[in-house]
Scaffold this motif. Structure first.
Motif, PDB file in Angstrom:
ATOM      1  N   THR A   1      -9.527  -0.168   4.133  1.00 28.49           N
ATOM      2  CA  THR A   1      -9.589   1.125   3.450  1.00 28.49           C
ATOM      3  C   THR A   1     -10.962   1.760   3.602  1.00 28.49           C
ATOM      4  O   THR A   1     -11.081   2.974   3.857  1.00 28.49           O
ATOM      5  CB  THR A   1      -9.235   0.948   1.966  1.00 28.49           C
TER       6      THR A   1
ATOM      7  N   ASP B   1      -9.242   5.672  -3.865  1.00 27.93           N
ATOM      8  CA  ASP B   1      -8.357   4.536  -3.633  1.00 27.93           C
ATOM      9  C   ASP B   1      -8.638   3.454  -4.665  1.00 27.93           C
ATOM     10  O   ASP B   1      -9.801   3.132  -4.939  1.00 27.93           O
ATOM     11  CB  ASP B   1      -8.581   3.968  -2.229  1.00 27.93           C
TER      12      ASP B   1
ATOM     13  N   THR C   1      -3.525   4.550  -2.690  1.00 28.66           N
ATOM     14  CA  THR C   1      -4.481   5.363  -1.949  1.00 28.66           C
ATOM     15  C   THR C   1      -4.275   6.843  -2.225  1.00 28.66           C
ATOM     16  O   THR C   1      -3.164   7.317  -2.462  1.00 28.66           O
ATOM     17  CB  THR C   1      -4.378   5.093  -0.439  1.00 28.66           C
TER      18      THR C   1
ATOM     19  N   ALA D   1      -2.466  -1.630  -3.491  1.00 25.20           N
ATOM     20  CA  ALA D   1      -3.431  -0.651  -2.998  1.00 25.20           C
ATOM     21  C   ALA D   1      -2.830   0.742  -3.154  1.00 25.20           C
ATOM     22  O   ALA D   1      -1.880   1.094  -2.458  1.00 25.20           O
ATOM     23  CB  ALA D   1      -3.770  -0.927  -1.538  1.00 25.20           C
TER      24      ALA D   1
ATOM     25  N   LEU E   1      -3.237   3.305   8.199  1.00 25.53           N
ATOM     26  CA  LEU E   1      -4.047   2.524   7.264  1.00 25.53           C
ATOM     27  C   LEU E   1      -3.323   1.238   6.873  1.00 25.53           C
ATOM     28  O   LEU E   1      -3.935   0.165   6.819  1.00 25.53           O
ATOM     29  CB  LEU E   1      -4.373   3.352   6.027  1.00 25.53           C
TER      30      LEU E   1
ATOM     31  N   THR F   1      -9.522  -3.944   1.126  1.00 23.84           N
ATOM     32  CA  THR F   1     -10.724  -3.138   0.916  1.00 23.84           C
ATOM     33  C   THR F   1     -11.416  -2.847   2.242  1.00 23.84           C
ATOM     34  O   THR F   1     -11.857  -1.715   2.493  1.00 23.84           O
ATOM     35  CB  THR F   1     -11.692  -3.867  -0.033  1.00 23.84           C
TER      36      THR F   1
ATOM     37  N   ARG G   1       0.831  -1.204   0.000  1.00 20.62           N
ATOM     38  CA  ARG G   1       0.000   0.000   0.000  1.00 20.62           C
ATOM     39  C   ARG G   1       0.866   1.254   0.000  1.00 20.62           C
ATOM     40  O   ARG G   1       1.796   1.382   0.787  1.00 20.62           O
ATOM     41  CB  ARG G   1      -0.893   0.074   1.239  1.00 20.62           C
TER      42      ARG G   1
ATOM     43  N   ILE H   1      -4.671  -2.522   7.317  1.00 20.75           N
ATOM     44  CA  ILE H   1      -4.719  -3.515   6.239  1.00 20.75           C
ATOM     45  C   ILE H   1      -4.096  -4.834   6.715  1.00 20.75           C
ATOM     46  O   ILE H   1      -4.647  -5.922   6.470  1.00 20.75           O
ATOM     47  CB  ILE H   1      -4.015  -2.968   4.987  1.00 20.75           C
TER      48      ILE H   1
END
Length: 250
Positions: A205, A155, A151, A149, A183, A202, A128, A187
């Motif tokens: 997030t 996102d 963001t 991911a 974050l 998901t 991420r 995750i």
């Protein structure tokens, strides 16, 4: 062996992951940015996880072995953390623990980018970062089933076959240090209880974005927002997620 895929990735599935975090209280070992440690620990504890933060190479392997998931954040890449990260990733691989990579500032420092590229060979479950960080690692991402991911204002999360777009969040997140680091830890927390890495990423997030929207009600300043954000992630529940989640398949 292919990675598990959930039948659905929607607000109901997201809420179910959050419930499992609360029920299971996973232990998440975080090697993270020094400026993010306290905030990250409070966020994970508020959601119901158990964070550990040791970075010393002599202790990391044992903690990773007993953990349910691992976060590797490159924000403070001093020699001690670099050594601890290498031990943590090796231990995660040896013991089959899912781990998440947050490649902080790899777009700005060549040696940091090279280190991140080497870590990618150990197959993190999820990577991420922001748009610039992820662009610096392209095209080394997503070829092995790792969830990517990216963001930002919107996102985008993908495992190479499925893509999810998330529109939850608030501009105040960008005015606070450590919200992205937290974050990434969320995750990892969701991945500890959900084997589908795309659904796990998901869920974290969406939950974080919804919590931010609720924390921003009344237009608080960044300091008040930070406290409210911890409160809101601690209070997040499936009903709130179902009312406010904004996600779609790309």
């Amino acid at each position: 062996m292919s990675a598990p895929h959930s039948d659905r990735i929607d607000a109901i599935a997201v809420g179910d992951v959050i419930v499992r975090v609360r029920d299971w209280a996973p232990l998440v070992h975080c090697i993270t940015n020094t400026v993010a440690q306290n905030f990250t620990a409070n966020v994970l504890t508020a959601l119901g996880a158990v964070p550990s933060m040791t970075i010393h190479a002599d202790e990391v392997a044992a903690l990773v072995e007993s953990a349910d998931a691992v976060l590797v954040n490159l924000g403070t890449l001093d020699p001690e953390r670099r050594a601890g990260i290498e031990v943590a990733v090796a231990a995660a691989r040896d013991h089959g623990k899912p781990w998440v990579l947050d490649p902080v500032k790899v777009n700005r420092v060549a040696t940091r980018r090279a280190f991140a590229l080497r870590l990618l060979k150990s197959q993190p479950a999820i990577v991420r970062g922001n748009t610039a960080e992820m662009a610096a690692l392209f095209p080394h991402l997503g070829s092995d089933g790792t969830v990517v991911a990216v963001t930002g204002a919107r996102d985008s999360l993908s495992d190479g076959h499925r893509t999810v777009l998330v529109d939850n969040g608030h501009p105040l997140l960008a005015r606070m240090i450590a919200t992205g680091c937290a974050l990434s830890a969320l995750i990892a927390t969701c991945r500890a209880v959900e084997p589908d890495s795309l659904l796990a990423a998901t869920a974290a997030t969406v939950a974080w974005g919804v919590a931010a929207e609720r924390a921003a009600e009344g237009e608080p300043g960044p300091g008040t927002f930070a406290v409210r954000l911890i409160d809101e992630i601690g209070a997040i529940d499936p009903e709130t997620i179902e009312r406010h989640a904004s996600l779609s398949r790309g």
